[in-house]
Write a protein that holds these residues in place. Structure first.
Motif, PDB file in Angstrom:
ATOM      1  N   ARG A   1      27.611  62.615  42.281  1.00 44.27           N
ATOM      2  CA  ARG A   1      28.068  62.062  40.996  1.00 44.27           C
ATOM      3  C   ARG A   1      26.906  61.870  40.030  1.00 44.27           C
ATOM      4  O   ARG A   1      27.019  62.088  38.846  1.00 44.27           O
ATOM      5  CB  ARG A   1      28.802  60.738  41.236  1.00 44.27           C
ATOM      6  N   ALA A   2      25.773  61.442  40.606  1.00 46.74           N
ATOM      7  CA  ALA A   2      24.594  61.267  39.742  1.00 46.74           C
ATOM      8  C   ALA A   2      24.177  62.599  39.135  1.00 46.74           C
ATOM      9  O   ALA A   2      23.853  62.699  37.943  1.00 46.74           O
ATOM     10  CB  ALA A   2      23.445  60.657  40.540  1.00 46.74           C
ATOM     11  N   ASN A   3      24.177  63.654  39.995  1.00 47.04           N
ATOM     12  CA  ASN A   3      23.813  64.978  39.480  1.00 47.04           C
ATOM     13  C   ASN A   3      24.809  65.468  38.423  1.00 47.04           C
ATOM     14  O   ASN A   3      24.439  66.091  37.418  1.00 47.04           O
ATOM     15  CB  ASN A   3      23.736  65.986  40.625  1.00 47.04           C
ATOM     16  N   ALA A   4      26.126  65.185  38.678  1.00 45.93           N
ATOM     17  CA  ALA A   4      27.155  65.591  37.706  1.00 45.93           C
ATOM     18  C   ALA A   4      26.921  64.909  36.375  1.00 45.93           C
ATOM     19  O   ALA A   4      27.079  65.501  35.301  1.00 45.93           O
ATOM     20  CB  ALA A   4      28.548  65.266  38.242  1.00 45.93           C
ATOM     21  N   VAL A   6      24.053  63.906  35.186  1.00 51.45           N
ATOM     22  CA  VAL A   6      22.884  64.527  34.564  1.00 51.45           C
ATOM     23  C   VAL A   6      23.258  65.851  33.903  1.00 51.45           C
ATOM     24  O   VAL A   6      22.862  66.150  32.770  1.00 51.45           O
ATOM     25  CB  VAL A   6      21.771  64.743  35.617  1.00 51.45           C
ATOM     26  N   TYR A   7      24.056  66.673  34.630  1.00 51.04           N
ATOM     27  CA  TYR A   7      24.450  67.977  34.079  1.00 51.04           C
ATOM     28  C   TYR A   7      25.332  67.822  32.834  1.00 51.04           C
ATOM     29  O   TYR A   7      25.232  68.591  31.872  1.00 51.04           O
ATOM     30  CB  TYR A   7      25.181  68.781  35.152  1.00 51.04           C
ATOM     31  N   LYS A   8      26.221  66.801  32.893  1.00 45.40           N
ATOM     32  CA  LYS A   8      27.094  66.566  31.728  1.00 45.40           C
ATOM     33  C   LYS A   8      26.269  66.178  30.507  1.00 45.40           C
ATOM     34  O   LYS A   8      26.503  66.635  29.385  1.00 45.40           O
ATOM     35  CB  LYS A   8      28.100  65.473  32.063  1.00 45.40           C
TER      36      LYS A   8
END
Length: 235
Positions: A1-4, A6-8
């Motif tokens: 979720r953290a990576n998502a 960041v990507y968003k």
């Protein structure tokens, strides 16, 4: 979720960068606010320019085009009455041109009389689809400024001048002429309104007046106008 997340966030930053690039690209193009014709450029490659202070090119709207002219303030009342009733036709003619007069319509009456000239500014709208007119061009404009009914008119060539005023020669039933003093009113084209001195249907002389005096007997050679008028010759 953290990576998502960041990507968003990165995607939103990229989208903002794209919008910024589009905005910057928009600054490289100048669009005319209306359909118009461009004149000669005012600056050339290599010149320094500044927004809102440097003219690049002059644009002129040519279709439709507006004819600007003025009329005496004495015609304003009749003109406003005609304008209130509906469309007021305006005829424009290009001096020296053999083409038919151009038909425009009155579009604007200014809100104040120019006190220095005693006139008021008007504008007429002409479609100009064939680009007959060019901005800044001179034209001769005519339009009705008054509506008259039940008036007596004569051809303007019938009207003569004397130290005592205007007069016409009236042709009697016995083919003799009488000099008649008249009071002149408005004119339209080759017709002049006679406010006083003539009755409708009376015949007036339109040619050869220099040879006439009161009581001269004449012979009609061409019956084409009557208070109206007649060409005539001495009999």
């Amino acid at each position: 979720r953290a990576n998502a997340g960041v990507y968003k966030a990165a995607m939103q930053a990229d989208q903002a960068a794209v919008e910024m690039a589009r905005t910057q690209l928009g600054y490289a193009k100048i669009r005319a606010p209306v359909d118009s014709v461009a004149g000669a450029p005012l600056v050339y490659p290599g010149a320094q320019i500044a927004a809102n202070s440097t003219g690049i090119v002059v644009l002129n709207q040519v279709s439709p085009i507006y004819l600007t002219f003025s009329v005496p303030e004495s015609a304003l009342a009749g003109l406003k009455a005609s304008y209130a009733r509906g469309v007021v036709a305006v005829t424009a003619k290009i001096p020296g041109a053999s083409s038919a007069p151009l038909q425009a319509t009155l579009d604007f009456i200014n809100n104040a009389v120019d006190t220095s000239t005693g006139t008021i500014q008007l504008k007429a709208r002409y479609d100009n689809r064939a680009h007959q007119l060019t901005p800044g061009q001179f034209v001769e404009v005519s339009l009705p400024t008054a509506r008259l009914s039940q008036v007596v008119t004569v051809p303007s060539v019938a009207l003569q001048n004397s130290p005592d005023g205007n007069f016409v020669f009236v042709l009697g039933s016995d083919n003799t002429v009488q000099q008649r003093m008249v009071t002149v009113g408005l004119s339209s084209g080759d017709k002049v309104v006679i406010n006083k001195g003539l009755n409708g249907g009376e015949k007036v002389i339109t040619d050869g007046q220099m040879l006439l005096t009161n009581g001269t007997h004449v012979r009609v050679v061409d019956d084409h106008a009557s208070a109206g008028g007649h060409d005539a010759s001495n009999g």
